[in-house]
Design a protein around this motif. Structure first.
Motif, short mmCIF file in Angstrom:
data_model
loop_
_atom_site.label_atom_id
_atom_site.label_comp_id
_atom_site.label_asym_id
_atom_site.label_seq_id
_atom_site.Cartn_x
_atom_site.Cartn_y
_atom_site.Cartn_z
N ASP A 255 32.40 39.14 50.39
CA ASP A 255 31.61 40.25 49.10
C ASP A 255 31.92 41.55 49.14
O ASP A 255 31.29 42.17 48.56
CB ASP A 255 29.92 39.76 49.59
CG ASP A 255 29.75 40.39 51.02
OD1 ASP A 255 30.64 40.77 51.68
OD2 ASP A 255 28.29 40.84 51.06
N GLN B 117 33.47 42.67 43.99
CA GLN B 117 32.45 42.36 43.24
C GLN B 117 32.34 40.86 42.75
O GLN B 117 33.51 40.71 42.53
CB GLN B 117 32.62 43.52 41.85
CG GLN B 117 32.40 45.15 42.42
CD GLN B 117 32.70 45.82 41.17
OE1 GLN B 117 32.27 45.47 40.03
NE2 GLN B 117 33.50 46.77 41.29
N SER B 118 31.23 40.53 42.30
CA SER B 118 31.30 39.00 41.86
C SER B 118 31.43 39.17 40.29
O SER B 118 31.79 37.84 39.78
CB SER B 118 29.97 38.46 42.05
OG SER B 118 28.76 39.32 41.56
N ARG B 119 31.25 40.07 39.52
CA ARG B 119 31.31 40.02 38.09
C ARG B 119 32.53 40.26 37.61
O ARG B 119 32.71 41.36 36.97
CB ARG B 119 29.99 40.97 37.30
CG ARG B 119 28.81 40.47 37.84
CD ARG B 119 27.68 41.30 37.06
NE ARG B 119 26.51 40.84 37.29
CZ ARG B 119 25.29 41.09 36.63
NH1 ARG B 119 25.38 42.22 35.60
NH2 ARG B 119 24.04 40.82 36.86
N TRP B 120 33.40 39.17 37.59
CA TRP B 120 34.76 39.52 37.20
C TRP B 120 34.95 38.16 36.39
O TRP B 120 34.47 37.08 36.71
CB TRP B 120 35.86 39.67 38.08
CG TRP B 120 35.79 38.85 39.27
CD1 TRP B 120 35.22 38.98 40.67
CD2 TRP B 120 36.54 37.65 39.22
NE1 TRP B 120 35.35 38.04 41.28
CE2 TRP B 120 36.12 36.95 40.81
CE3 TRP B 120 37.31 36.94 38.59
CZ2 TRP B 120 36.70 35.96 41.02
CZ3 TRP B 120 37.57 35.54 39.06
CH2 TRP B 120 37.52 34.97 40.39
N SER B 121 36.12 38.21 35.50
CA SER B 121 36.45 36.79 34.70
C SER B 121 38.02 37.01 34.56
O SER B 121 38.30 37.92 33.92
CB SER B 121 35.82 36.55 33.52
OG SER B 121 36.12 35.61 32.93
N ASP C 56 39.26 37.69 31.17
CA ASP C 56 39.51 39.43 30.83
C ASP C 56 41.01 39.62 30.95
O ASP C 56 41.46 40.74 30.67
CB ASP C 56 38.67 40.11 31.27
CG ASP C 56 37.15 39.93 31.18
OD1 ASP C 56 37.08 39.56 29.97
OD2 ASP C 56 36.14 40.12 31.99
N PHE D 38 38.17 45.41 41.17
CA PHE D 38 36.90 44.95 41.74
C PHE D 38 36.59 45.31 43.08
O PHE D 38 35.39 44.72 43.63
CB PHE D 38 36.58 43.49 41.26
CG PHE D 38 36.80 43.19 40.01
CD1 PHE D 38 35.64 43.68 38.86
CD2 PHE D 38 37.91 42.79 39.23
CE1 PHE D 38 35.74 43.47 37.47
CE2 PHE D 38 37.94 42.58 37.79
CZ PHE D 38 36.89 42.92 37.13
#
Length: 335
Positions: A287, A290-294, A297, A317
């Motif tokens: 953790d 960051q968890s909000r990656w894709s 993108d 991230f």
């Protein structure tokens, strides 16, 4: 056992002024010596580190060189990754000698390609990542398609994360552990986990998690995730906040973990099976990322070498307030 690897930290050398090119070279040659490279192969490592660091300085003005020892099939290698936030470039244009975006002789990446058994990169408007892996001369097929980037929280004396993976024939197993908090006590918990895992790395994840829970008792505990792959089937079991996913060009599928702290308060986890996983990219991280990656993108990144993907995610991230580990493995028809 073909390969069993107890992962270590990535050495990160900032490159913001010319003297740091020499520092990157020294760190890389120290890793080469630790891997048993002879003088000729150490010279190859020195050349690649110098060229990549110089390219960062000239074309992006600042960035980092990441250096690590990596396990291969039958040999250890040296991984050197250049990471920057410059304007990016097209690899096909940059490989021929004589091409330059910075008014130089344009020999850098072509020289890297000639020396390294593995070279790959990803570049866009956010910057560039260039990967080079070097093994001893004559070992052209030693590379394993995995990547791992691990760094400790700034100013901490030890890293509280850990990772490992093992391969035997067509079987592969991956471990990622995040000791609770950070610093020496977190490191103690992660070390206890990896010590126990290393004794039976290819065991079923559910039974192995019970062994790790027992080994981590008496420490502050932590989050643990295990992934075992064989003949197209991935089995995943996790407790705590290690994130896992299977990545393809079409998208991603999350791998669920259960709440709890291994070594302190953990129930027997339910495993999750994912058939048809061959060819997919297994990605796991602590953790500190960051968890909000894709990866959507980053068009095409999922098909680059896994070590390029881990470096890109670490660059973009990393929370900067915790230890961070990012691990990726291409799940092949034969691991």
């Amino acid at each position: 056992m073909d390969v069993i690897c107890r992962g270590g930290e990535t050495a990160v050398v900032p490159v913001e002024e010319p003297s740091q090119v020499g520092q990157a070279r020294r760190v890389a040659t120290q890793v080469a010596a630790a891997c048993g490279f002879d003088d000729t192969d150490t010279g190859r490592v020195a050349l690649v580190a110098t060229e990549l660091a110089t390219n960062v300085l000239k074309h992006a003005q600042r960035g980092e060189i990441h250096v690590a020892a990596v396990p291969g099939r039958g040999a250890r290698g040296v991984e050197i990754v250049a990471v920057d936030r410059g304007p990016g470039f097209n690899l096909a244009d940059c490989l021929p000698d004589g091409y330059s975006t910075g008014g130089t002789r344009g020999e850098g990446l072509g020289a890297v390609q000639r020396q390294a058994q593995v070279m790959d990169m990803y570049a866009d408007a956010r910057g560039a990542v260039v990967l080079a892996r070097l093994y001893a001369r004559g070992l052209g097929d030693a590379d394993i398609p995995f990547g791992a980037t691990q760094t400790r929280l700034r100013d901490e004396p030890a890293c509280g994360d850990g990772w490992g993976f093992a391969i035997s024939g067509g079987e592969a197993c991956v471990l990622v552990v995040d000791g609770l908090g950070h610093g020496p006590s977190a490191n103690e918990a992660a070390t206890a986990c990896i010590d126990a895992w290393q004794a039976q790395p290819l065991a079923d994840p559910v039974g192995l998690m019970a062994v790790l829970d027992d080994a981590m008792s008496g420490t502050r505990g932590g989050a643990v995730a295990l992934a075992r792959y064989e003949e197209g089937l991935l089995r995943y079991a996790g407790i705590g906040n290690i994130a896992g996913s299977l990545q393809t060009l079409e998208g991603s599928r999350g791998l669920a973990s259960h709440p709890g702290i291994v070594g302190v308060q953990a129930r027997r986890p339910q495993p999750f099976d994912f058939p048809g996983s061959a060819g997919k990219l297994l990605l796991m991280h602590s953790d500190g990322l960051q968890s909000r990656w894709s990866l959507r993108d980053y068009p095409g990144l999922v098909n680059r070498h896994p070590a390029v993907a881990t470096a890109v995610l670490h660059r973009d991230f990393n929370r900067g307030r915790d230890d961070v580990t990012v691990f990726a493995l291409r799940l092949e028809a034969r691991a």
